[in-house]
Structures are given as structure tokens and as C-alpha cells.
Design an enzyme around this catalytic site. Structure first.
Site, PDB file in Angstrom:
ATOM      1  N   TYR A 134      17.968  31.179   6.207  1.00  0.00           N
ATOM      2  CA  TYR A 134      16.968  31.989   6.897  1.00  0.00           C
ATOM      3  C   TYR A 134      17.070  32.360   8.112  1.00  0.00           C
ATOM      4  O   TYR A 134      17.146  31.247   9.198  1.00  0.00           O
ATOM      5  CB  TYR A 134      15.656  31.432   6.266  1.00  0.00           C
ATOM      6  CG  TYR A 134      15.137  31.697   4.848  1.00  0.00           C
ATOM      7  CD1 TYR A 134      15.334  33.100   4.500  1.00  0.00           C
ATOM      8  CD2 TYR A 134      15.069  30.537   4.132  1.00  0.00           C
ATOM      9  CE1 TYR A 134      14.792  33.042   3.075  1.00  0.00           C
ATOM     10  CE2 TYR A 134      15.013  30.577   2.987  1.00  0.00           C
ATOM     11  CZ  TYR A 134      14.583  31.695   2.166  1.00  0.00           C
ATOM     12  OH  TYR A 134      14.685  31.858   0.702  1.00  0.00           O
ATOM     13  N   LYS A 143       1.036  -1.001  -0.119  1.00  0.00           N
ATOM     14  CA  LYS A 143       0.030  -0.099   0.056  1.00  0.00           C
ATOM     15  C   LYS A 143       0.993   1.302   0.204  1.00  0.00           C
ATOM     16  O   LYS A 143       2.262   1.291   0.423  1.00  0.00           O
ATOM     17  CB  LYS A 143      -0.848   0.106   1.354  1.00  0.00           C
ATOM     18  CG  LYS A 143      -0.001   0.189   2.648  1.00  0.00           C
ATOM     19  CD  LYS A 143      -0.934  -0.026   3.701  1.00  0.00           C
ATOM     20  CE  LYS A 143      -0.132   0.245   5.033  1.00  0.00           C
ATOM     21  NZ  LYS A 143      -0.816  -0.431   6.203  1.00  0.00           N
TER      22      LYS A 143
HETATM   23  C1  PLP Z   1      -0.375  -1.472   6.949  1.00  0.00           C
HETATM   24  C2  PLP Z   1      -0.881  -2.870   7.446  1.00  0.00           C
HETATM   25  C3  PLP Z   1      -0.026  -3.789   7.518  1.00  0.00           C
HETATM   26  C4  PLP Z   1       1.573  -3.673   7.529  1.00  0.00           C
HETATM   27  O1  PLP Z   1       1.945  -3.118   8.733  1.00  0.00           O
HETATM   28  P1  PLP Z   1       3.516  -3.106   9.357  1.00  0.00           P
HETATM   29  O2  PLP Z   1       3.702  -2.545  10.485  1.00  0.00           O
HETATM   30  O3  PLP Z   1       4.305  -2.369   8.261  1.00  0.00           O
HETATM   31  O4  PLP Z   1       3.952  -4.543   8.966  1.00  0.00           O
HETATM   32  C5  PLP Z   1      -0.641  -5.016   7.755  1.00  0.00           C
HETATM   33  N1  PLP Z   1      -2.066  -5.075   7.988  1.00  0.00           N
HETATM   34  C6  PLP Z   1      -2.633  -4.114   7.921  1.00  0.00           C
HETATM   35  C7  PLP Z   1      -4.140  -4.342   7.765  1.00  0.00           C
HETATM   36  C8  PLP Z   1      -2.076  -2.791   7.645  1.00  0.00           C
HETATM   37  O5  PLP Z   1      -2.765  -1.702   7.277  1.00  0.00           O
END
Ligand code: PLP
Length: 379
Positions: free
Chosen positions: A272, A38
Site C-alpha cells: 500500500y 498477570k
Molecule cells: C507487573 C508488576 C511487577 C513485575 O514487574 P517487572 O518489571 O515485570 O518485573 C511487580 N509488582 C507489581 C505490583 C506489578 O504490577
């Protein structure tokens, strides 16, 4: 010609594949892996990473939204694609067209998807999300039975998975809570006796779960951050104790180069607001990278970079497209030299965990940030 920036993010697909294989070894061959890709594979590139993982043996992928799954299919990716946030009534068509597996938690969505699947004379597999204490997405344990019986009744739709998510599997202080949540989830799965009946895949473990709680592996694990080479709690030592077979290598590097070097007397203000003033005769390097490239302003007067195999501190405020570093102690540095903002150079190494410390954040955010703002090169 693609635009070329002074700055680039390098992605080591070999390291990604090695991480995948190391995770597979840790959980054992009988446990499936859903590679979580994702959010543009945490900034590493959705399509490139999914394809590399497929070549390493991965056959199940997790994305957040339907459009990401559609993009993977359009790029030719095979295997199962689970949409972790599910969809809405406007996405039934794409879910069916691209054979995506949505996570479900809403009766109206389930009913609508069933109608559309029947109309198109097909069957869609779905995974039911149960909230056992995350306080995020999912039906509550007492609602599971009614949802499952609905899923069993409706045509065109079949339950192929049940999942939940841990809120604190990376926290040493919450071991008891995680164990209770796991027990609750196991209960939900066994009580319904759906596993034997319909080959339903049960999964709950993220990276922290798969590392710290071997009992949480169940049928499938869902690593994200560990695929990209980082431990969820920024503590490899603890992870190594609980999962000795796991060896992770960072996949992302972020590089720029020296644009200008200036020799300044003591007492000169830099950038800055003059938040940094030279205290001695100094050599200051100007780097063509700034907060518009994800190198956030909070790194001002805090971060370090690697030049000539050694550390140089950021001095003064990080600008939109420029950052100054003090190279007074690095006399060999020349204009055009490579500068490593994230990654290894010589014997030195700056990790996403270290940058996250300067930003008061977590490695996940650093990777998404650098990856999404910069040109990526696959090595
Ligand atoms: C993002 C996600 C993961 C992965 O989590 P990590 O901590 O990056 O391993 C697993 N399950 C769900 C539902 C997620 O949203």
C-alpha cells in the site's frame, strides 16, 4: 480441531523454569519469589506458565485481577495467589471461594470483605499496598497506621503482607530516588512493628529492584519481565554487573513462513502506498503475517526478520495479514521456509528489545502483543 495459523508463538517452558531458578539463586533461598503471571503471563499463557513455575518450585503467584486468580484455581493451581489490583464489592465471593489474597488500599473494600468473610465463617489474608512514590495504587505512608489498626480490629480478615512498588528502579539516573523510596518503605514496615507480631511479608522489588538493588529483596521479590527472559532496562551488561549470578533466556519466539516469492525488476512499488520501490532486480518474499497478528504497521520499512539464518529487511507497509521482505541477497530461500520474527535462527537473533526499538516501545509490550494475538505452542 483447533484452527492452525501460518503464524505461531513458541513458548519454551524450560527456559521459563531456568529463569525462575536463576532468580532464586540471585536472591538466595531465604527470599520468596512471587512469580508475576498477570496479563496472560505477559503474553506467554497464564495457566501454562504458572504450572511450569510451580513445577520449578514457585509457590506464590501475582495476577492483576480476581478473574485471573479464579482461572488459575479452576486449572488446579495450588500455592498463594496475590491479586495485585485487588477487587471490588462484587468479587468478595470469588476471593473467598478461590482462596485468593487481594492487595488492599480502600477502607470500604476492606470492611465489606471482612463482613463477607465472617458471614462465610472464614478468614481472608490481605496485603496492604503503600505508595512510597510510584504515584499509582496504594495508601500514603501517613495513612498506613490507621489502615493497619483497622485490619487488626476487623474480624475475618488478617494482614499477611505489606507491599510497595518502584517507579524507576531501572533508571541509572534515579538511584538516589529509589534508595529514598526503599528507606521510606523500610521505615513504614519497622515503625509499625507488624513483622514480628504477625508474620507479615514485606515486598517491594520488581525485576529492576531485584537486579539493581539487592537491599530491596526484603522477604519476597516480584519478578515479571525477568521470568520471561528480559532485563527491565534492555541492558544485560549493566544487569550482569549488579547481579552476576543472573542468567536469563528469552522464553518466547514468533515464527511464520514464506507464502510466495516474486522476482521483480527495478522500479516496482511494494505494498500500500508504494512506500518502498525496488532499486534493483529484486526477490521479494510475501509473509502471511500482519498487524492483525500483532506485527504492527509501525514496523513497515523498519523491522528485520530471519530467513535462512540471516536478516532480511521488511519492505513497504505491513498490511493486516501480509508483510513483504527483501530476500534479493538470500538466494537459497524457498516458499514454505521458516521465518523468525522474534527469536533465534542459526547464529542470528532478534530480541523483543530490538523489536521494541523499532516500535519505540518496551519488550513488555512486544511480548504481550505477539502472545495475545497468536496461537501459542509449548515446547
Ligand atoms: C507487573 C508488576 C511487577 C513485575 O514487574 P517487572 O518489571 O515485570 O518485573 C511487580 N509488582 C507489581 C505490583 C506489578 O504490577
Amino acid at each position: 480441531m483447533k484452527p492452525r495459523s501460518f503464524n505461531r508463538v513458541e513458548i519454551d517452558t524450560g527456559a521459563l523454569q531456568a529463569n525462575f531458578q536463576s532468580i532464586q539463586q540471585t536472591v538466595g533461598q531465604q527470599v520468596r519469589i512471587m512469580a508475576v503471571v498477570k496479563s496472560d503471563a505477559y503474553g506467554h499463557g497464564l495457566v501454562e506458565c504458572a504450572q511450569a513455575i510451580y513445577r520449578a518450585g514457585g509457590r506464590t503467584f501475582g495476577v492483576a485481577e480476581v478473574w485471573e486468580g479464579a482461572a488459575l484455581r479452576r486449572a488446579g493451581l495450588q500455592g498463594e495467589i496475590v491479586v495485585l489490583l485487588g477487587g471490588d464489592s462484587e468479587s468478595y465471593g470469588e476471593i473467598i471461594k478461590y482462596s485468593l489474597t487481594p492487595v488492599v488500599f480502600d477502607i470500604d473494600f476492606i470492611t465489606g470483605l471482612s463482613h463477607e468473610a465472617v458471614r462465610k465463617n472464614t478468614e481472608v489474608g490481605v496485603h496492604l499496598k503503600v505508595d512510597v512514590g510510584m504515584g499509582r495504587l496504594g495508601v500514603l505512608p501517613h495513612q498506613v497506621e490507621s489502615h493497619v489498626s483497622l485490619l487488626k480490629r476487623l474480624p475475618g480478615i488478617s494482614l499477611s503482607g505489606v507491599l510497595s512498588h518502584f517507579p524507576a528502579a531501572d533508571e541509572t539516573g534515579a538511584v538516589g530516588t529509589t534508595q529514598e523510596q526503599l528507606a521510606l518503605f523500610r521505615n513504614v514496615v519497622t515503625q509499625l512493628n507488624i513483622k514480628e507480631a504477625e508474620a507479615v511479608v514485606a515486598h517491594i522489588a520488581n525485576s529492576a529492584g531485584l537486579i539493581n538493588f539487592p537491599g530491596s529483596h526484603l522477604d519476597m521479590v516480584r519478578p515479571g519481565i525477568s521470568l520471561y527472559g528480559y532485563y527491565p532496562d534492555a541492558s544485560p551488561a549493566r544487569a550482569q554487573a549488579s547481579a552476576p549470578a543472573l542468567h536469563l533466556q528469552p522464553v518466547m519466539g514468533f515464527k511464520t513462513r514464506v507464502l510466495q516469492i516474486k522476482e521483480l525488476d527495478a522500479g516496482c512499488g511494494i505494498s500500500y502506498g508504494h512506500t518502498f520501490v525496488t532499486r534493483r532486480k529484486s526477490r521479494i518474499a510475501v509473509l502471511p503475517v500482519g498487524y492483525a497478528d500483532g506485527y504492527l504497521r509501525k514496523l513497515s520499512n523498519r523491522a528485520e526478520v530471519l530467513i535462512d539464518g540471516r536478516r532480511a529487511p521488511v519492505c513497504g507497509r505491513v498490511c493486516m495479514n501480509a508483510t513483504m521482505v527483501d530476500i534479493t541477497d538470500l538466494p537459497r530461500v524457498l516458499v514454505g521456509d521458516e521465518v523468525v520474527l522474534l527469536g533465534r535462527q542459526g547464529d542470528e537473533n532478534i530480541t523483543a528489545d530490538e523489536i521494541a526499538g523499532w516500535l519505540e516501545s518496551i519488550s513488555y509490550e512486544v511480548l504481550c502483543l505477539f502472545g495475545s494475538f497468536n496461537e501459542r505452542v509449548y515446547v
